[in-house]
Design a protein around this motif. Structure first.
Motif, PDB file in Angstrom:
ATOM      1  N   THR A 116      46.005  -9.726  50.646  1.00  0.00           N
ATOM      2  CA  THR A 116      45.598 -11.131  50.672  1.00  0.00           C
ATOM      3  C   THR A 116      44.491 -11.387  49.662  1.00  0.00           C
ATOM      4  N   VAL A 117      43.538 -10.468  49.585  1.00  0.00           N
ATOM      5  CA  VAL A 117      42.441 -10.590  48.624  1.00  0.00           C
ATOM      6  C   VAL A 117      42.991 -10.607  47.200  1.00  0.00           C
ATOM      7  N   GLY A 118      43.875  -9.662  46.911  1.00  0.00           N
ATOM      8  CA  GLY A 118      44.445  -9.589  45.576  1.00  0.00           C
ATOM      9  C   GLY A 118      45.241 -10.827  45.209  1.00  0.00           C
ATOM     10  N   PHE A 119      46.006 -11.329  46.157  1.00  0.00           N
ATOM     11  CA  PHE A 119      46.827 -12.509  45.899  1.00  0.00           C
ATOM     12  C   PHE A 119      45.951 -13.721  45.593  1.00  0.00           C
ATOM     13  N   ALA A 120      44.867 -13.906  46.357  1.00  0.00           N
ATOM     14  CA  ALA A 120      43.985 -15.055  46.148  1.00  0.00           C
ATOM     15  C   ALA A 120      43.318 -15.001  44.778  1.00  0.00           C
ATOM     16  N   ILE A 121      42.804 -13.835  44.412  1.00  0.00           N
ATOM     17  CA  ILE A 121      42.122 -13.708  43.123  1.00  0.00           C
ATOM     18  C   ILE A 121      43.111 -13.867  41.978  1.00  0.00           C
ATOM     19  N   GLU A 122      44.275 -13.261  42.123  1.00  0.00           N
ATOM     20  CA  GLU A 122      45.277 -13.356  41.066  1.00  0.00           C
ATOM     21  C   GLU A 122      45.713 -14.800  40.850  1.00  0.00           C
ATOM     22  N   ALA A 123      45.822 -15.556  41.942  1.00  0.00           N
ATOM     23  CA  ALA A 123      46.221 -16.955  41.822  1.00  0.00           C
ATOM     24  C   ALA A 123      45.197 -17.750  41.024  1.00  0.00           C
ATOM     25  N   PHE A 124      43.914 -17.521  41.278  1.00  0.00           N
ATOM     26  CA  PHE A 124      42.880 -18.251  40.554  1.00  0.00           C
ATOM     27  C   PHE A 124      42.825 -17.832  39.089  1.00  0.00           C
ATOM     28  N   LEU A 125      42.951 -16.547  38.824  1.00  0.00           N
ATOM     29  CA  LEU A 125      42.922 -16.099  37.438  1.00  0.00           C
ATOM     30  C   LEU A 125      44.106 -16.646  36.654  1.00  0.00           C
ATOM     31  N   ALA A 126      45.232 -16.813  37.335  1.00  0.00           N
ATOM     32  CA  ALA A 126      46.442 -17.264  36.654  1.00  0.00           C
ATOM     33  C   ALA A 126      46.325 -18.697  36.152  1.00  0.00           C
TER      34      ALA A 126
END
Length: 315
Positions: free
Chosen positions: A19-29
């Motif tokens: 969940t942490v990875g998905f949230a950060i990846e979404a913002f970076l994208a």
């Protein structure tokens, strides 16, 4: 709501590392930097990523890139009145424990792993720094309750709308770029400011250790125990430093030098034993592909995610 162990007073976050990875990846994208023609991308060949990073990376002409690595962690916490070792260690070292201390444990080896994840991340970070190729760190949220954090993030975004309603809540000029320089203000993006980044500070002989810190991500402690007052920063600061180096002179890996740079990162050199994955086979005509394949291997074997600041010719 965070899960409570009533016997030890331990609180565990109600979300996973994924969940942490998905949230950060979404913002970076969704970040873009048109003034400098670059983006932040997941840098692996995984076919499972919802972002479709492979299509983007293979569909544009890359001018250069700078990799960085994150191992996402889920926090737990003890209140200051707990008798847990995390709390007693911090008290002995004179570190803050009120109202509670957050922590995460190191990950043990699986049956198929020959090395501890921590040691792989440590070796990777050390070699990246030595050869000026990038950086690597643990990344952990400073919150335990997913619903509360989502509300906090939503309210911060809404608070910016009155000023930026004609464009976007996080305006590039005001939020991401200083008017006259290369500083990127990642700290004004709430999801990045609400995470701590911790470069691994030393190798370990087992995984029976924790990193702990206060609710602001300060007063870091490694539970041997050892105080590491300068051992952490926000994720925003972590990304800011990588971006600054990326925008500087000689801060990018050019496609023509991509394979040589990866060899420099992974070769044994003066070390007797390498614990980093070997470079998988790739086409000589696709030097960027060597990094994508290696990043995927690192993710599959050790759950360490490879990202990169990427500069484009045709963005």
């Amino acid at each position: 709501m965070a899960k409570v162990n009533r016997n030890s007073l331990r609180l565990d976050a109600d979300f996973t590392e994924d969940t942490v990875g998905f949230a950060i990846e979404a913002f970076l994208a969704v970040l873009s930097f048109p003034r400098h023609r670059f983006t932040v991308e997941p840098f692996s060949r995984s076919k499972e990523r919802w972002l479709g990073a492979d299509a983007r990376l293979l569909g544009h002409r890359i001018r250069g890139f700078r990799p960085f690595y994150m191992q996402f962690k889920r926090p737990s916490a003890y209140p200051d009145l707990s008798g847990a070792k995390v709390i007693t260690d911090r008290k002995k070292l004179g570190l803050s424990v009120a109202p509670r201390s957050l922590f995460f444990p190191l990950r043990n080896k699986t049956v198929n792993q020959k090395c501890y994840q921590h040691n792989v991340l440590f070796k990777l970070q050390r070699r990246l720094s030595k050869h000026n190729l990038g950086n690597a760190a643990y990344v952990c949220p400073l919150f335990l309750d997913r619903s509360a954090y989502r509300l906090h993030l939503h309210l911060e975004a809404l608070a910016r709308w009155p000023r930026f309603w004609r464009t976007r809540p996080w305006d590039l000029e005001d939020v991401l770029m200083d008017a006259g320089g290369r500083t990127i203000k990642f700290d004004r993006i709430p999801v990045l400011a609400e995470h701590i980044s911790i470069p691994p500070h030393d190798e370990v002989k087992n995984a029976k250790h924790n990193y702990s810190f206060d609710e602001a991500g300060k007063y870091l402690c490694f539970h041997s125990p050892k105080a590491l007052p300068d051992g952490s920063s926000s994720l925003a600061e972590f990304l800011k430093k990588i971006a600054y180096d990326f925008l500087g002179e000689n801060g990018k890996i050019a496609p023509d030098n991509a394979y040589q740079a990866l060899r420099k990162l992974t070769d044994l050199g003066e070390e007797e034993e390498s614990i980093l994955p070997e470079i998988p086979p790739f086409s000589p005509d696709d030097p960027i592909g060597s990094w994508l394949s290696w990043g995927e291997l690192l993710r599959q074997q050790y759950d360490i995610e490879q990202y990169a600041f990427v500069s484009w010719d045709d963005l």
